[in-house]
Design a protein around this motif. Sequence first.
Motif, PDB file in Angstrom:
ATOM      1  N   VAL A  61      52.988  43.983  33.745  1.00  0.00           N
ATOM      2  CA  VAL A  61      51.528  44.052  33.712  1.00  0.00           C
ATOM      3  C   VAL A  61      51.039  45.045  34.763  1.00  0.00           C
ATOM      4  CG1 VAL A  61      49.396  42.771  34.167  1.00  0.00           C
ATOM      5  CG2 VAL A  61      51.213  41.729  32.798  1.00  0.00           C
ATOM      6  N   VAL A  62      50.106  45.891  34.358  1.00  0.00           N
ATOM      7  CA  VAL A  62      49.483  46.846  35.277  1.00  0.00           C
ATOM      8  C   VAL A  62      47.977  46.606  35.237  1.00  0.00           C
ATOM      9  CG1 VAL A  62      49.056  49.270  35.825  1.00  0.00           C
ATOM     10  CG2 VAL A  62      51.279  48.568  34.904  1.00  0.00           C
ATOM     11  N   MET A  63      47.391  46.384  36.405  1.00  0.00           N
ATOM     12  CA  MET A  63      45.953  46.165  36.500  1.00  0.00           C
ATOM     13  C   MET A  63      45.342  47.198  37.443  1.00  0.00           C
ATOM     14  SD  MET A  63      45.554  42.014  36.731  1.00  0.00           S
ATOM     15  CE  MET A  63      46.571  41.847  38.201  1.00  0.00           C
ATOM     16  N   LYS A  64      44.047  47.346  37.332  1.00  0.00           N
ATOM     17  CA  LYS A  64      43.315  48.173  38.280  1.00  0.00           C
ATOM     18  C   LYS A  64      42.192  47.317  38.849  1.00  0.00           C
ATOM     19  CE  LYS A  64      42.565  52.495  37.403  1.00  0.00           C
ATOM     20  NZ  LYS A  64      42.054  53.748  36.781  1.00  0.00           N
ATOM     21  N   ILE A  65      42.084  47.324  40.176  1.00  0.00           N
ATOM     22  CA  ILE A  65      40.990  46.605  40.821  1.00  0.00           C
ATOM     23  C   ILE A  65      40.115  47.598  41.576  1.00  0.00           C
ATOM     24  CG2 ILE A  65      42.279  44.450  40.995  1.00  0.00           C
ATOM     25  CD1 ILE A  65      42.754  45.022  43.949  1.00  0.00           C
ATOM     26  N   ASN A  77      55.333  42.726  38.521  1.00  0.00           N
ATOM     27  CA  ASN A  77      56.660  42.588  37.938  1.00  0.00           C
ATOM     28  C   ASN A  77      56.704  41.271  37.174  1.00  0.00           C
ATOM     29  OD1 ASN A  77      59.321  42.791  37.273  1.00  0.00           O
ATOM     30  ND2 ASN A  77      60.114  42.576  39.341  1.00  0.00           N
ATOM     31  N   SER A  78      56.411  41.333  35.868  1.00  0.00           N
ATOM     32  CA  SER A  78      56.228  40.111  35.078  1.00  0.00           C
ATOM     33  C   SER A  78      56.979  40.192  33.767  1.00  0.00           C
ATOM     34  CB  SER A  78      54.745  39.877  34.812  1.00  0.00           C
ATOM     35  OG  SER A  78      54.179  41.035  34.219  1.00  0.00           O
ATOM     36  N   GLU A  97      42.643  38.087  44.697  1.00  0.00           N
ATOM     37  CA  GLU A  97      43.332  38.460  45.932  1.00  0.00           C
ATOM     38  C   GLU A  97      44.806  38.611  45.596  1.00  0.00           C
ATOM     39  OE1 GLU A  97      42.473  36.692  49.944  1.00  0.00           O
ATOM     40  OE2 GLU A  97      44.508  35.893  49.665  1.00  0.00           O
ATOM     41  N   VAL A  98      45.417  39.701  46.035  1.00  0.00           N
ATOM     42  CA  VAL A  98      46.817  39.975  45.704  1.00  0.00           C
ATOM     43  C   VAL A  98      47.602  40.267  46.976  1.00  0.00           C
ATOM     44  CG1 VAL A  98      46.410  40.787  43.357  1.00  0.00           C
ATOM     45  CG2 VAL A  98      46.222  42.393  45.249  1.00  0.00           C
ATOM     46  N   GLU A  99      48.885  39.911  46.946  1.00  0.00           N
ATOM     47  CA  GLU A  99      49.793  40.195  48.051  1.00  0.00           C
ATOM     48  C   GLU A  99      50.933  41.058  47.531  1.00  0.00           C
ATOM     49  OE1 GLU A  99      51.284  36.682  49.843  1.00  0.00           O
ATOM     50  OE2 GLU A  99      49.310  35.816  50.253  1.00  0.00           O
ATOM     51  N   GLU A 110      49.700  52.343  45.060  1.00  0.00           N
ATOM     52  CA  GLU A 110      49.662  51.140  44.247  1.00  0.00           C
ATOM     53  C   GLU A 110      50.252  49.990  45.035  1.00  0.00           C
ATOM     54  OE1 GLU A 110      51.976  51.803  40.729  1.00  0.00           O
ATOM     55  OE2 GLU A 110      53.887  51.591  41.773  1.00  0.00           O
ATOM     56  N   LEU A 111      49.950  48.786  44.572  1.00  0.00           N
ATOM     57  CA  LEU A 111      50.466  47.585  45.216  1.00  0.00           C
ATOM     58  C   LEU A 111      51.451  46.926  44.258  1.00  0.00           C
ATOM     59  CD1 LEU A 111      49.830  46.232  47.974  1.00  0.00           C
ATOM     60  CD2 LEU A 111      48.447  44.576  46.714  1.00  0.00           C
ATOM     61  N   ILE A 112      52.689  46.719  44.725  1.00  0.00           N
ATOM     62  CA  ILE A 112      53.720  46.070  43.928  1.00  0.00           C
ATOM     63  C   ILE A 112      53.682  44.580  44.247  1.00  0.00           C
ATOM     64  CG2 ILE A 112      56.147  46.046  43.280  1.00  0.00           C
ATOM     65  CD1 ILE A 112      54.785  48.724  42.812  1.00  0.00           C
ATOM     66  N   VAL A 113      53.383  43.757  43.247  1.00  0.00           N
ATOM     67  CA  VAL A 113      53.210  42.323  43.485  1.00  0.00           C
ATOM     68  C   VAL A 113      54.031  41.519  42.480  1.00  0.00           C
ATOM     69  CG1 VAL A 113      50.856  42.798  44.258  1.00  0.00           C
ATOM     70  CG2 VAL A 113      51.238  41.972  41.943  1.00  0.00           C
ATOM     71  N   SER A 114      54.224  40.248  42.783  1.00  0.00           N
ATOM     72  CA  SER A 114      54.850  39.321  41.850  1.00  0.00           C
ATOM     73  C   SER A 114      53.754  38.453  41.227  1.00  0.00           C
ATOM     74  CB  SER A 114      55.882  38.447  42.563  1.00  0.00           C
ATOM     75  OG  SER A 114      55.269  37.698  43.592  1.00  0.00           O
ATOM     76  N   GLU A 115      54.112  37.758  40.151  1.00  0.00           N
ATOM     77  CA  GLU A 115      53.100  36.977  39.425  1.00  0.00           C
ATOM     78  C   GLU A 115      52.459  35.892  40.264  1.00  0.00           C
ATOM     79  OE1 GLU A 115      55.889  35.742  36.665  1.00  0.00           O
ATOM     80  OE2 GLU A 115      55.858  37.566  35.487  1.00  0.00           O
TER      81      GLU A 115
END
Length: 216
Positions: A61-65, A77-78, A97-99, A110-115
């Motif tokens: 999944v790729v999102m834009k905030i 990474n999903s 909010e993302v980590e 970009e920010l690489i995050v987990s679900e």
Amino acid sequence: MDKPAKLVIIFSLVGVAVLYSLSVFVNPPLVPLEEVALHEGTFIRTRGVITAFSITESENVVMKIEGNQTELLIFVNSKAKDGRKDLLNLSYGDEIEVEGSVEVYHGDYELIVSENAIKKLASGSNISFVAQIAAHPESYEGRKIQVAGYVADVYQRVFYLRDETGTYQLRVKLMDTDMRISELQEGVRIVAEGILAYDAKTMRYELNLVALRHGE
């Protein structure tokens, strides 16, 4: 100062340093979107409003905030489909909010995050994204829905709405003869409202348009 006292101070300082390091790891610093670029290679938290949502061919999944006049790409990474259920429930305009780790991809940050590192702070709307519709169209069939996306090919009574990456497209059919779509410009973000229907002849889903507006 005697030796035991010095040892106490040293161990105290070491303990404070260890506790600080653990606190940063467990609860990474909250960084405003406009300052994320200053933290390349660092694990951080940040917040923003969702304006785009895509699912890549490799099913990530790729999102834009957006926030404070700044955009940031979020790569999730999903690959496990079951793990995408919560992500598919996110909507256009939701504040999250993302980590994750700040990285550079093709010259952009970009920010690489987990679900499990995504937390919804506030709901923005009931507007879905094209990629979400494509993932489970049967769940939306027969319903009046709002879909956010980017204008693709425009014809006399039909146009296509695509996701951020162009991986998915939704056929949108004009139902009201008084509505004009000829002035739509390709690449412009809009929100289309209509009834999602399955066309048995063409074996595809399409949105019977009743209203549209430009995305914010």
